[in-house]
Write an enzyme that holds these catalytic residues in place. Structure first.
Site, PDB file in Angstrom:
ATOM      1  N   HIS A 114      -5.710 -43.115  35.731  1.00 38.25           N
ATOM      2  CA  HIS A 114      -5.388 -44.640  35.506  1.00 38.25           C
ATOM      3  C   HIS A 114      -5.531 -45.357  36.689  1.00 38.25           C
ATOM      4  O   HIS A 114      -5.141 -44.989  37.768  1.00 38.25           O
ATOM      5  CB  HIS A 114      -4.152 -44.676  34.590  1.00 38.25           C
ATOM      6  CG  HIS A 114      -4.360 -44.040  33.290  1.00 38.25           C
ATOM      7  ND1 HIS A 114      -3.183 -44.190  32.345  1.00 38.25           N
ATOM      8  CD2 HIS A 114      -5.425 -43.473  32.670  1.00 38.25           C
ATOM      9  CE1 HIS A 114      -3.645 -43.549  31.108  1.00 38.25           C
ATOM     10  NE2 HIS A 114      -5.046 -43.347  31.323  1.00 38.25           N
ATOM     11  N   GLU A 156      -3.185 -47.348  38.149  1.00 35.21           N
ATOM     12  CA  GLU A 156      -1.859 -47.254  38.827  1.00 35.21           C
ATOM     13  C   GLU A 156      -1.973 -45.982  39.620  1.00 35.21           C
ATOM     14  O   GLU A 156      -1.638 -46.010  40.954  1.00 35.21           O
ATOM     15  CB  GLU A 156      -0.724 -47.038  38.076  1.00 35.21           C
ATOM     16  CG  GLU A 156      -0.273 -48.091  37.087  1.00 35.21           C
ATOM     17  CD  GLU A 156      -1.357 -47.812  35.776  1.00 35.21           C
ATOM     18  OE1 GLU A 156      -2.450 -47.566  35.708  1.00 35.21           O
ATOM     19  OE2 GLU A 156      -0.758 -48.335  34.683  1.00 35.21           O
ATOM     20  N   CYS A 179       1.093 -46.962  30.888  1.00 37.24           N
ATOM     21  CA  CYS A 179       1.632 -45.995  29.807  1.00 37.24           C
ATOM     22  C   CYS A 179       2.570 -45.233  29.912  1.00 37.24           C
ATOM     23  O   CYS A 179       3.070 -45.158  31.140  1.00 37.24           O
ATOM     24  CB  CYS A 179       0.228 -45.221  29.557  1.00 37.24           C
ATOM     25  SG  CYS A 179      -0.099 -43.923  31.053  1.00 37.24           S
ATOM     26  N   CYS A 232       1.888 -43.230  33.547  1.00 37.66           N
ATOM     27  CA  CYS A 232       2.059 -43.938  34.897  1.00 37.66           C
ATOM     28  C   CYS A 232       3.361 -44.633  34.961  1.00 37.66           C
ATOM     29  O   CYS A 232       3.643 -44.947  36.280  1.00 37.66           O
ATOM     30  CB  CYS A 232       0.941 -45.286  34.712  1.00 37.66           C
ATOM     31  SG  CYS A 232      -0.753 -44.710  34.740  1.00 37.66           S
ATOM     32  N   ARG A 263     -26.060 -53.780  26.210  1.00 41.14           N
ATOM     33  CA  ARG A 263     -25.844 -52.625  25.580  1.00 41.14           C
ATOM     34  C   ARG A 263     -25.319 -51.631  26.336  1.00 41.14           C
ATOM     35  O   ARG A 263     -24.463 -50.804  25.784  1.00 41.14           O
ATOM     36  CB  ARG A 263     -27.351 -51.891  25.480  1.00 41.14           C
ATOM     37  CG  ARG A 263     -28.287 -52.819  24.261  1.00 41.14           C
ATOM     38  CD  ARG A 263     -29.579 -52.068  24.427  1.00 41.14           C
ATOM     39  NE  ARG A 263     -30.443 -52.518  23.255  1.00 41.14           N
ATOM     40  CZ  ARG A 263     -31.815 -52.087  22.876  1.00 41.14           C
ATOM     41  NH1 ARG A 263     -32.241 -51.230  23.880  1.00 41.14           N
ATOM     42  NH2 ARG A 263     -32.272 -52.569  22.011  1.00 41.14           N
ATOM     43  N   GLU A 302     -27.737 -54.913  16.602  1.00 38.81           N
ATOM     44  CA  GLU A 302     -29.271 -55.445  16.675  1.00 38.81           C
ATOM     45  C   GLU A 302     -29.848 -55.222  15.334  1.00 38.81           C
ATOM     46  O   GLU A 302     -30.568 -54.089  15.333  1.00 38.81           O
ATOM     47  CB  GLU A 302     -29.869 -54.619  17.774  1.00 38.81           C
ATOM     48  CG  GLU A 302     -28.913 -54.929  19.204  1.00 38.81           C
ATOM     49  CD  GLU A 302     -29.886 -54.500  20.459  1.00 38.81           C
ATOM     50  OE1 GLU A 302     -31.086 -55.072  20.627  1.00 38.81           O
ATOM     51  OE2 GLU A 302     -29.682 -53.835  21.067  1.00 38.81           O
TER      52      GLU A 302
HETATM   53  C1  AOF Z   1      -2.554 -47.407  32.135  1.00 41.02           C
HETATM   54  N1  AOF Z   1      -3.427 -47.675  32.804  1.00 41.02           N
HETATM   55  O1  AOF Z   1      -5.565 -47.576  33.741  1.00 41.02           O
HETATM   56  C2  AOF Z   1      -5.252 -47.181  31.382  1.00 41.02           C
HETATM   57  C3  AOF Z   1      -4.253 -47.151  30.435  1.00 41.02           C
HETATM   58  O2  AOF Z   1      -5.796 -40.398  27.530  1.00 41.02           O
HETATM   59  P1  AOF Z   1      -5.241 -41.191  28.888  1.00 41.02           P
HETATM   60  O3  AOF Z   1      -3.968 -40.351  29.447  1.00 41.02           O
HETATM   61  O4  AOF Z   1      -6.342 -41.452  29.690  1.00 41.02           O
HETATM   62  O5  AOF Z   1      -4.333 -42.383  28.143  1.00 41.02           O
HETATM   63  C4  AOF Z   1      -5.344 -43.405  27.379  1.00 41.02           C
HETATM   64  C5  AOF Z   1      -4.304 -44.667  26.993  1.00 41.02           C
HETATM   65  O6  AOF Z   1      -3.717 -45.274  28.166  1.00 41.02           O
HETATM   66  C6  AOF Z   1      -5.120 -45.728  26.374  1.00 41.02           C
HETATM   67  O7  AOF Z   1      -5.313 -45.919  24.997  1.00 41.02           O
HETATM   68  C7  AOF Z   1      -4.189 -47.125  26.869  1.00 41.02           C
HETATM   69  O8  AOF Z   1      -3.162 -47.087  25.809  1.00 41.02           O
HETATM   70  C8  AOF Z   1      -3.782 -46.616  28.006  1.00 41.02           C
HETATM   71  N2  AOF Z   1      -4.603 -46.905  29.213  1.00 41.02           N
HETATM   72  N3  AOF Z   1      -2.852 -47.226  30.830  1.00 41.02           N
HETATM   73  O9  AOF Z   1      -1.219 -47.367  32.359  1.00 41.02           O
HETATM   74  C9  AOF Z   1      -4.777 -47.480  32.843  1.00 41.02           C
HETATM   75  N4  AOF Z   1      -6.380 -47.304  31.155  1.00 41.02           N
HETATM   76 ZN    ZN Z   2      -1.477 -44.830  32.494  1.00 38.85          ZN
END
Ligand code: AOF
Ligand code: ZN
Length: 351
Positions: free
Chosen positions: A44, A46, A68, A77, A177, A284
């Site tokens: 992610h 962070e 998350c 994170c 697309r 489309e």
């Molecule tokens: C963050 N930072 O850059 C993103 C987040 O399956 P995972 O572990 O990749 O978790 C996906 C979920 O994490 C996604 O549904 C969303 O809730 C969160 N995305 N969170 O802290 C990130 N891409």
């Molecule tokens: Zn995360």
């Protein structure tokens, strides 16, 4: 935060179905490190930013999305931020994912980190219209692409429609697309144009969208061009004819049978969101199918390319909608963007 939003955009064409997220670690008015989320399943935003940072102790972290707090494909994170001893976290918007929403902030606060939320929230929401809609409504954010003449016509009465000659408009469509999770059409359009429904001719990395055909009667020919192109093709149908389903599955389609109901298209869209994690859906198709989607409230945005030509009143209209008796019943749209692309004009409108 403005920088974090710029960084998030680097995942625009690659991080689907995860949200686009950017992160900036700063201290004493200096940026210490940056990160963004590039590919689902990988680190992610962070984590990328903290990995690039020698020492994040007492820093302030700017994040376009709440961090998350759950174990998904990667670990939380929030733990990484707590372990890095950051002082403050500034978040643009809450994570709409019910597994996280609010919990990420609480975890940080419980461990003594100062949290502020709402900075540039409007801009941050624009990064992820599809992820937000899927998480909150179990529907994809649906963009309907159309092309018309100055007099609002799409094709001659004899069906001839290859008139959008502007190379730049076509390239813009391929870019749209590439940023979509899936591209959807009706079997009528497939039969008429033998469409490819993929993004081509772009000079950047992107994740190819899934193709979806709405085919209630299973009329898609086994030799359709979509089956000769790499990638996934889904066919949604009301027809449970095993022989036809097997034929189409043998040429590479995944056929999904959903029993006929009054709200069949809505159920298809719910299925697309839930089972295939489709955030942004590009439609489309022709004027009848696009009109039906609009009338059923399934379209969020129109992307209309207008070419400076006149096709005359015998030509086909942009959309077919039920006849109105009063102007007050007309669908009101909001213009979000207008710009010239080559010799054409592109409108982006929301419904
Ligand atoms: C963050 N930072 O850059 C993103 C987040 O399956 P995972 O572990 O990749 O978790 C996906 C979920 O994490 C996604 O549904 C969303 O809730 C969160 N995305 N969170 O802290 C990130 N891409
Ligand atoms: Zn995360």
């Amino acid at each position: 935060m403005s920088r974090a939003i710029q960084l998030a955009k680097r995942g625009l064409y690659t991080c689907d179905p995860n949200p686009r997220v950017g992160c900036v670690v700063s201290k004493d008015n200096q940026i210490l490190s940056e990160g963004w989320h590039a590919v689902t399943g990988e680190a992610h935003a962070e984590i990328n930013a903290l990995t690039n940072c020698r020492d994040a102790t007492n820093s302030t972290v700017y994040l376009t999305l709440e961090p998350c707090s759950h174990y998904g494909r990667t670990s939380p994170c929030t733990e990484a931020l707590i372990n890095a001893n950051v002082n403050n976290v500034v978040i643009a918007m809450l994570d709409p994912n019910p597994l996280v929403s609010g919990l990420g902030i609480r975890k940080l606060e419980d461990s003594g980190i100062g949290v502020k939320q709402g900075l540039l929230e409007v801009e941050a929401r624009k990064l992820n219209p599809g992820f937000i809609k899927r998480m909150t409504e179990n529907l994809p954010y649906t963009r309907c692409k159309m092309a018309m003449s100055l007099d609002g016509r799409t094709a001659l009465a004899n069906g001839e429609s290859q008139w959008i000659s502007s190379e730049l408009s076509r390239r813009d469509v391929h870019r749209l697309r590439a940023g979509s999770s899936a591209i959807l059409t009706s079997v009528e359009t497939l039969l008429k144009d033998n469409v490819s429904l993929n993004a081509r001719g772009l000079d950047f990395k992107f994740k190819q969208a899934i193709r979806i055909i709405i085919d209630r009667k299973l009329k898609t020919p086994n030799q359709a061009k979509v089956f000769s192109i790499p990638g996934h093709t889904l066919i949604y149908t009301e027809n449970d004819n095993d022989t036809r389903i097997h034929e189409l599955e043998n040429v590479g389609a995944k056929v999904i049978f959903l029993k006929k109901t009054e709200l069949w298209l809505k159920e298809v869209f719910n299925h697309i969101a839930k089972e295939f994690e489709i955030n942004e859906l590009m439609v489309e198709a022709g004027s009848t199918f696009s009109g039906a989607l609009i009338e059923q409230g399934l379209v969020d945005e129109l992307v209309v390319y207008m070419a400076p030509i006149l096709l005359g009143d015998a030509a086909n209209p942009l959309v077919k909608l039920k006849q109105l008796e009063k102007i007050g019943e007309a669908k009101q749209l909001k213009i979000m963007d207008v710009r010239q692309i080559g010799k054409d004009v592109r409108f982006i409108l929301t419904l």
